[in-house]
Design a protein around this motif. Structure first.
Motif, PDB file in Angstrom:
ATOM      1  N   GLY A  29       0.648  12.298   3.466  1.00 26.92           N
ATOM      2  CA  GLY A  29       1.506  11.945   3.771  1.00 26.92           C
ATOM      3  C   GLY A  29       1.804  10.400   5.237  1.00 26.92           C
ATOM      4  N   GLU A  30       0.985   9.746   5.247  1.00 20.86           N
ATOM      5  CA  GLU A  30       1.385   8.855   6.301  1.00 20.86           C
ATOM      6  C   GLU A  30       1.572   7.599   5.625  1.00 20.86           C
ATOM      7  OE1 GLU A  30      -1.929   9.156   8.712  1.00 20.86           O
ATOM      8  OE2 GLU A  30      -1.878  11.356   9.724  1.00 20.86           O
ATOM      9  N   GLU A  31       2.236   7.342   4.333  1.00 21.96           N
ATOM     10  CA  GLU A  31       2.403   5.939   3.668  1.00 21.96           C
ATOM     11  C   GLU A  31       3.920   5.109   4.879  1.00 21.96           C
ATOM     12  OE1 GLU A  31       3.417   5.035  -0.095  1.00 21.96           O
ATOM     13  OE2 GLU A  31       3.278   7.719   0.026  1.00 21.96           O
ATOM     14  N   LYS A  32       2.770   3.663   5.465  1.00 23.75           N
ATOM     15  CA  LYS A  32       3.535   3.559   6.582  1.00 23.75           C
ATOM     16  C   LYS A  32       4.377   3.157   6.060  1.00 23.75           C
ATOM     17  CE  LYS A  32      -0.279   2.773   9.389  1.00 23.75           C
ATOM     18  NZ  LYS A  32      -0.931   1.139   9.862  1.00 23.75           N
ATOM     19  N   THR A  33       6.033   2.243   6.531  1.00 24.25           N
ATOM     20  CA  THR A  33       7.240   0.993   5.838  1.00 24.25           C
ATOM     21  C   THR A  33       7.172   0.075   6.275  1.00 24.25           C
ATOM     22  OG1 THR A  33       8.129   2.376   7.688  1.00 24.25           O
ATOM     23  CG2 THR A  33       8.997   3.821   5.907  1.00 24.25           C
ATOM     24  N   PHE A  34       8.072  -0.540   6.001  1.00 23.32           N
ATOM     25  CA  PHE A  34       7.566  -1.905   5.971  1.00 23.32           C
ATOM     26  C   PHE A  34       7.774  -1.955   7.869  1.00 23.32           C
ATOM     27  CE2 PHE A  34       9.822  -5.827   7.849  1.00 23.32           C
ATOM     28  CZ  PHE A  34       8.983  -7.188   6.670  1.00 23.32           C
ATOM     29  N   ALA A  50      -6.042   7.393   1.528  1.00 23.45           N
ATOM     30  CA  ALA A  50      -5.053   8.665   2.675  1.00 23.45           C
ATOM     31  C   ALA A  50      -4.518   8.509   3.048  1.00 23.45           C
ATOM     32  CB  ALA A  50      -6.566   8.075   3.816  1.00 23.45           C
ATOM     33  N   ALA A  51      -3.696   7.628   3.238  1.00 20.71           N
ATOM     34  CA  ALA A  51      -2.443   7.735   3.732  1.00 20.71           C
ATOM     35  C   ALA A  51      -1.487   8.385   2.356  1.00 20.71           C
ATOM     36  CB  ALA A  51      -1.739   5.667   3.744  1.00 20.71           C
ATOM     37  N   PHE A  52      -1.641   8.365   1.243  1.00 23.84           N
ATOM     38  CA  PHE A  52      -0.628   8.913   0.895  1.00 23.84           C
ATOM     39  C   PHE A  52      -0.596  10.076   0.517  1.00 23.84           C
ATOM     40  CE2 PHE A  52      -0.675  11.215  -3.537  1.00 23.84           C
ATOM     41  CZ  PHE A  52       0.910  11.276  -4.045  1.00 23.84           C
ATOM     42  N   SER A  60      -5.126  -4.923  -0.986  1.00 23.58           N
ATOM     43  CA  SER A  60      -4.649  -3.872   0.869  1.00 23.58           C
ATOM     44  C   SER A  60      -4.197  -2.484   0.168  1.00 23.58           C
ATOM     45  CB  SER A  60      -3.241  -4.865   0.012  1.00 23.58           C
ATOM     46  OG  SER A  60      -2.580  -3.757  -1.056  1.00 23.58           O
ATOM     47  N   GLU A  61      -3.929  -1.485   1.301  1.00 18.80           N
ATOM     48  CA  GLU A  61      -3.390  -0.327   1.198  1.00 18.80           C
ATOM     49  C   GLU A  61      -2.215  -0.497   0.600  1.00 18.80           C
ATOM     50  OE1 GLU A  61      -2.108   1.972   5.046  1.00 18.80           O
ATOM     51  OE2 GLU A  61      -3.750   0.325   5.116  1.00 18.80           O
ATOM     52  N   THR A  62      -1.141  -1.033   0.938  1.00 17.04           N
ATOM     53  CA  THR A  62      -0.271  -0.755   0.420  1.00 17.04           C
ATOM     54  C   THR A  62      -0.069  -0.746  -1.108  1.00 17.04           C
ATOM     55  OG1 THR A  62       1.105  -2.411   1.457  1.00 17.04           O
ATOM     56  CG2 THR A  62       2.469  -2.052  -0.148  1.00 17.04           C
ATOM     57  N   THR A  63      -0.616  -1.572  -1.665  1.00 13.48           N
ATOM     58  CA  THR A  63      -0.682  -1.306  -3.501  1.00 13.48           C
ATOM     59  C   THR A  63      -1.668  -0.097  -3.149  1.00 13.48           C
ATOM     60  OG1 THR A  63      -1.206  -4.244  -3.720  1.00 13.48           O
ATOM     61  CG2 THR A  63      -2.080  -2.454  -5.205  1.00 13.48           C
ATOM     62  N   ILE A  64      -2.540   0.014  -2.712  1.00 11.59           N
ATOM     63  CA  ILE A  64      -3.666   1.697  -3.661  1.00 11.59           C
ATOM     64  C   ILE A  64      -2.672   3.057  -3.056  1.00 11.59           C
ATOM     65  CG2 ILE A  64      -5.131   3.307  -2.973  1.00 11.59           C
ATOM     66  CD1 ILE A  64      -5.835   0.569  -5.093  1.00 11.59           C
ATOM     67  N   ALA A  65      -1.969   2.386  -2.080  1.00 13.11           N
ATOM     68  CA  ALA A  65      -1.434   3.882  -1.872  1.00 13.11           C
ATOM     69  C   ALA A  65       0.360   3.834  -2.597  1.00 13.11           C
ATOM     70  CB  ALA A  65      -0.285   3.236  -0.554  1.00 13.11           C
ATOM     71  N   GLU A 104      -7.658  15.003  -9.185  1.00 13.06           N
ATOM     72  CA  GLU A 104      -7.077  15.375  -8.158  1.00 13.06           C
ATOM     73  C   GLU A 104      -7.321  14.452  -6.650  1.00 13.06           C
ATOM     74  OE1 GLU A 104     -10.436  18.142  -7.582  1.00 13.06           O
ATOM     75  OE2 GLU A 104     -10.118  19.253  -9.208  1.00 13.06           O
ATOM     76  N   THR A 105      -6.839  14.734  -5.772  1.00 10.55           N
ATOM     77  CA  THR A 105      -6.711  13.446  -4.319  1.00 10.55           C
ATOM     78  C   THR A 105      -8.467  13.768  -4.104  1.00 10.55           C
ATOM     79  OG1 THR A 105      -6.583  15.589  -2.793  1.00 10.55           O
ATOM     80  CG2 THR A 105      -4.568  14.609  -4.031  1.00 10.55           C
ATOM     81  N   PRO A 106      -8.115  12.325  -3.226  1.00 10.95           N
ATOM     82  CA  PRO A 106     -10.409  12.537  -2.938  1.00 10.95           C
ATOM     83  C   PRO A 106     -10.311  12.471  -1.711  1.00 10.95           C
ATOM     84  CG  PRO A 106      -8.775  10.491  -2.562  1.00 10.95           C
ATOM     85  CD  PRO A 106      -8.008  11.637  -2.911  1.00 10.95           C
ATOM     86  N   ASP A 107     -11.357  13.349  -1.831  1.00 17.13           N
ATOM     87  CA  ASP A 107     -12.193  13.677  -0.811  1.00 17.13           C
ATOM     88  C   ASP A 107     -11.891  13.115   0.619  1.00 17.13           C
ATOM     89  OD1 ASP A 107     -13.105  14.979   1.779  1.00 17.13           O
ATOM     90  OD2 ASP A 107     -15.049  14.816   0.703  1.00 17.13           O
ATOM     91  N   THR A 108     -11.061  12.707   1.768  1.00 17.15           N
ATOM     92  CA  THR A 108     -10.596  12.113   3.464  1.00 17.15           C
ATOM     93  C   THR A 108     -11.529  12.523   4.031  1.00 17.15           C
ATOM     94  OG1 THR A 108      -8.416  14.063   3.915  1.00 17.15           O
ATOM     95  CG2 THR A 108      -8.558  12.151   2.047  1.00 17.15           C
ATOM     96  N   ASP A 109     -12.258  13.472   4.081  1.00 11.53           N
ATOM     97  CA  ASP A 109     -13.229  13.843   5.615  1.00 11.53           C
ATOM     98  C   ASP A 109     -14.055  12.973   5.824  1.00 11.53           C
ATOM     99  OD1 ASP A 109     -12.103  15.932   5.985  1.00 11.53           O
ATOM    100  OD2 ASP A 109     -14.271  16.841   4.068  1.00 11.53           O
TER     101      ASP A 109
END
Length: 421
Positions: free
Chosen positions: A287-292, A282-284, A236-241, A265-270
């Motif tokens: 800076g777009e991690e989603k709240t509940f 990518a969300a992390f 899940s996206e939440t777990t990986i974030a 290092e952070t991954p390539d998000t292109d």
């Protein structure tokens, strides 16, 4: 939440990094924990991820990456180091200074992985050297020094971090045997990177391997590739974030005691990245991690809409079922209004008492309808106003009748009865 992470081979830097991260997560009581699954190497780790046996894996970027793998972080970048060792005695020959001169020579590859051999072939082909015209010999890292001493190869290739101890020890062994290694530049690094996107053009800084004069004396152009932390697509996206956030938080705390952690290092998000990034990572990074509420607002909104619709339908259905009670209440209210006019014309108190009894029955039925929800509070208020007017009319009429002589009340009643007849 515990994630299984495949990593290998045993005693490698990758295993040490993962073990350090595992301990760091446990010490900080992090939301996501790690359970290392040791494998024979990057290829075996990739296969474990492809088969769904693990949630994360450390893979080498220039090997086949599983289709269900998505990048979470770059664990480290590795540079290719090629150097020639001067021959001694009977083996002494022309000094090798360029890759194009390698045809007919023996090349020693540090490490047992086939990936390094494939990497060497990519380099040779770029320079027009047929791999079939060179002899490739592989040596385990712990046998390289002995191989150099025995002059088992003319040129050596090692791949690892810029400050790799294995590479540094191999170069030191070359010097120990009385020679000065010659670093072979990969001047066509940009072309290789263009033809093989898993590689990047890079440099080995002057003096990386110490010495006086510095080794190398000048910056050497080369190619690099990365080891990645990848996640199975289904995680899940939440777990990986959460994992990515923990990874970079603990990295800062572990650098002093474990310098290899600084390589993360952070991954390539292109969108055109060689390994597509996991949405959680990518969300992390962005800076777009989603709240509940961000994650579930749509579901909540639709849920509320559904509840509202169900409530409206339920209210309509309940109202429909109570239609008869509501109609009856309306009729009784109309009857009460008629009784107000009738009360003002009554000729005897007995008639008023009968009307009062009927009004009591109407009140009882109306309150029952209100309790059942057949009528609303507004309708009940209107009924109360009518009832008050009725009581007032009855009281006023009784006052009038009581003021008349009894015989006049009787005569009036008889007269009205005769008129009705």
């Amino acid at each position: 939440m515990t994630l299984r992470i495949a990593v290998g081979p045993a005693n490698s830097d990758d295993v040490k990094v993962v073990q350090t991260l595992t301990q760091g997560f446990a010490q900080h009581k992090s939301q996501v924990r790690l359970r290392p699954i040791q494998t024979d190497g990057a290829t075996a780790s990739a296969n474990a991820l492809a088969e769904g046996k693990v949630d994360l894996a450390i893979v080498r970027g220039d090997l086949d990456v599983p289709k269900n793998a998505q990048a979470v972080a770059t664990l480290r970048k590795n540079v290719v180091v090629l150097w020639s060792v001067p021959a001694k005695g009977k083996k002494k020959g022309a000094k090798i200074t360029k890759i194009a001169q390698l045809a007919g020579h023996r090349i020693g590859v540090v490490g047992r992985t086939q990936a390094n051999v494939n990497l060497l072939k990519v380099i040779l082909q770029q320079y027009g050297v047929d791999p079939a015209k060179v002899e490739i010999v592989q040596f385990p890292a712990n046998e390289v020094a002995e191989a150099i001493k025995a002059q088992k190869a003319d040129v050596y290739l090692a791949a690892g971090p810029v400050n790799s101890k294995i590479t540094a020890d191999a170069i030191a062994a070359s010097i120990k045997e009385g020679g000065t290694p010659t670093f072979l530049a990969i001047d066509s690094a940009d072309a290789i990177a263009q033809n093989h996107p898993v590689y990047e053009a890079s440099e080995i800084p002057a003096g990386t391997y110490g010495g006086s004069p510095a080794r190398p004396e000048d910056e050497v152009k080369t190619i690099s590739f990365a080891h990645h932390i990848v996640a199975r697509k289904g995680v899940s996206e939440t777990t990986i974030a959460a994992f990515t956030r923990q990874l970079f938080a603990v990295r800062q705390q572990l650098v002093t005691e474990f310098p290899l952690a600084a390589k993360i290092e952070t991954p390539d998000t292109d969108k055109d990245a060689v390994i597509p990034v996991h949405p959680g990572a990518a969300a992390f990074v962005d800076g777009e991690e989603k709240t509940f509420l961000d994650k579930y607002s749509d579901y909540i909104w639709w849920g509320l809409m559904a509840l509202s619709a169900m409530g409206s339908i339920g209210a309509w259905f309940a109202g429909y079922l109570k239609k008869d009670e509501r109609d009856s209440s309306n009729h009784q209210r109309e009857r009460l209004l008629d009784m107000i006019a009738a009360a003002r014309k009554c000729e005897t108190t007995e008639e008023l008492d009968q009307m009062q009894t009927e009004a009591d029955d109407i009140l009882r039925d109306t309150l029952r309808c209100y309790d059942h929800g057949a009528i609303e509070e507004g309708a009940l208020t209107a009924f109360n106003i009518a009832l008050d007017q009725f009581h007032a009319a009855v009281a006023d009429r009784k006052t009038v009748l009581m003021s008349l002589p009894h015989n006049l009340q009787r005569a009036g009643a008889q007269f009205r009865a005769a008129g009705n007849a």
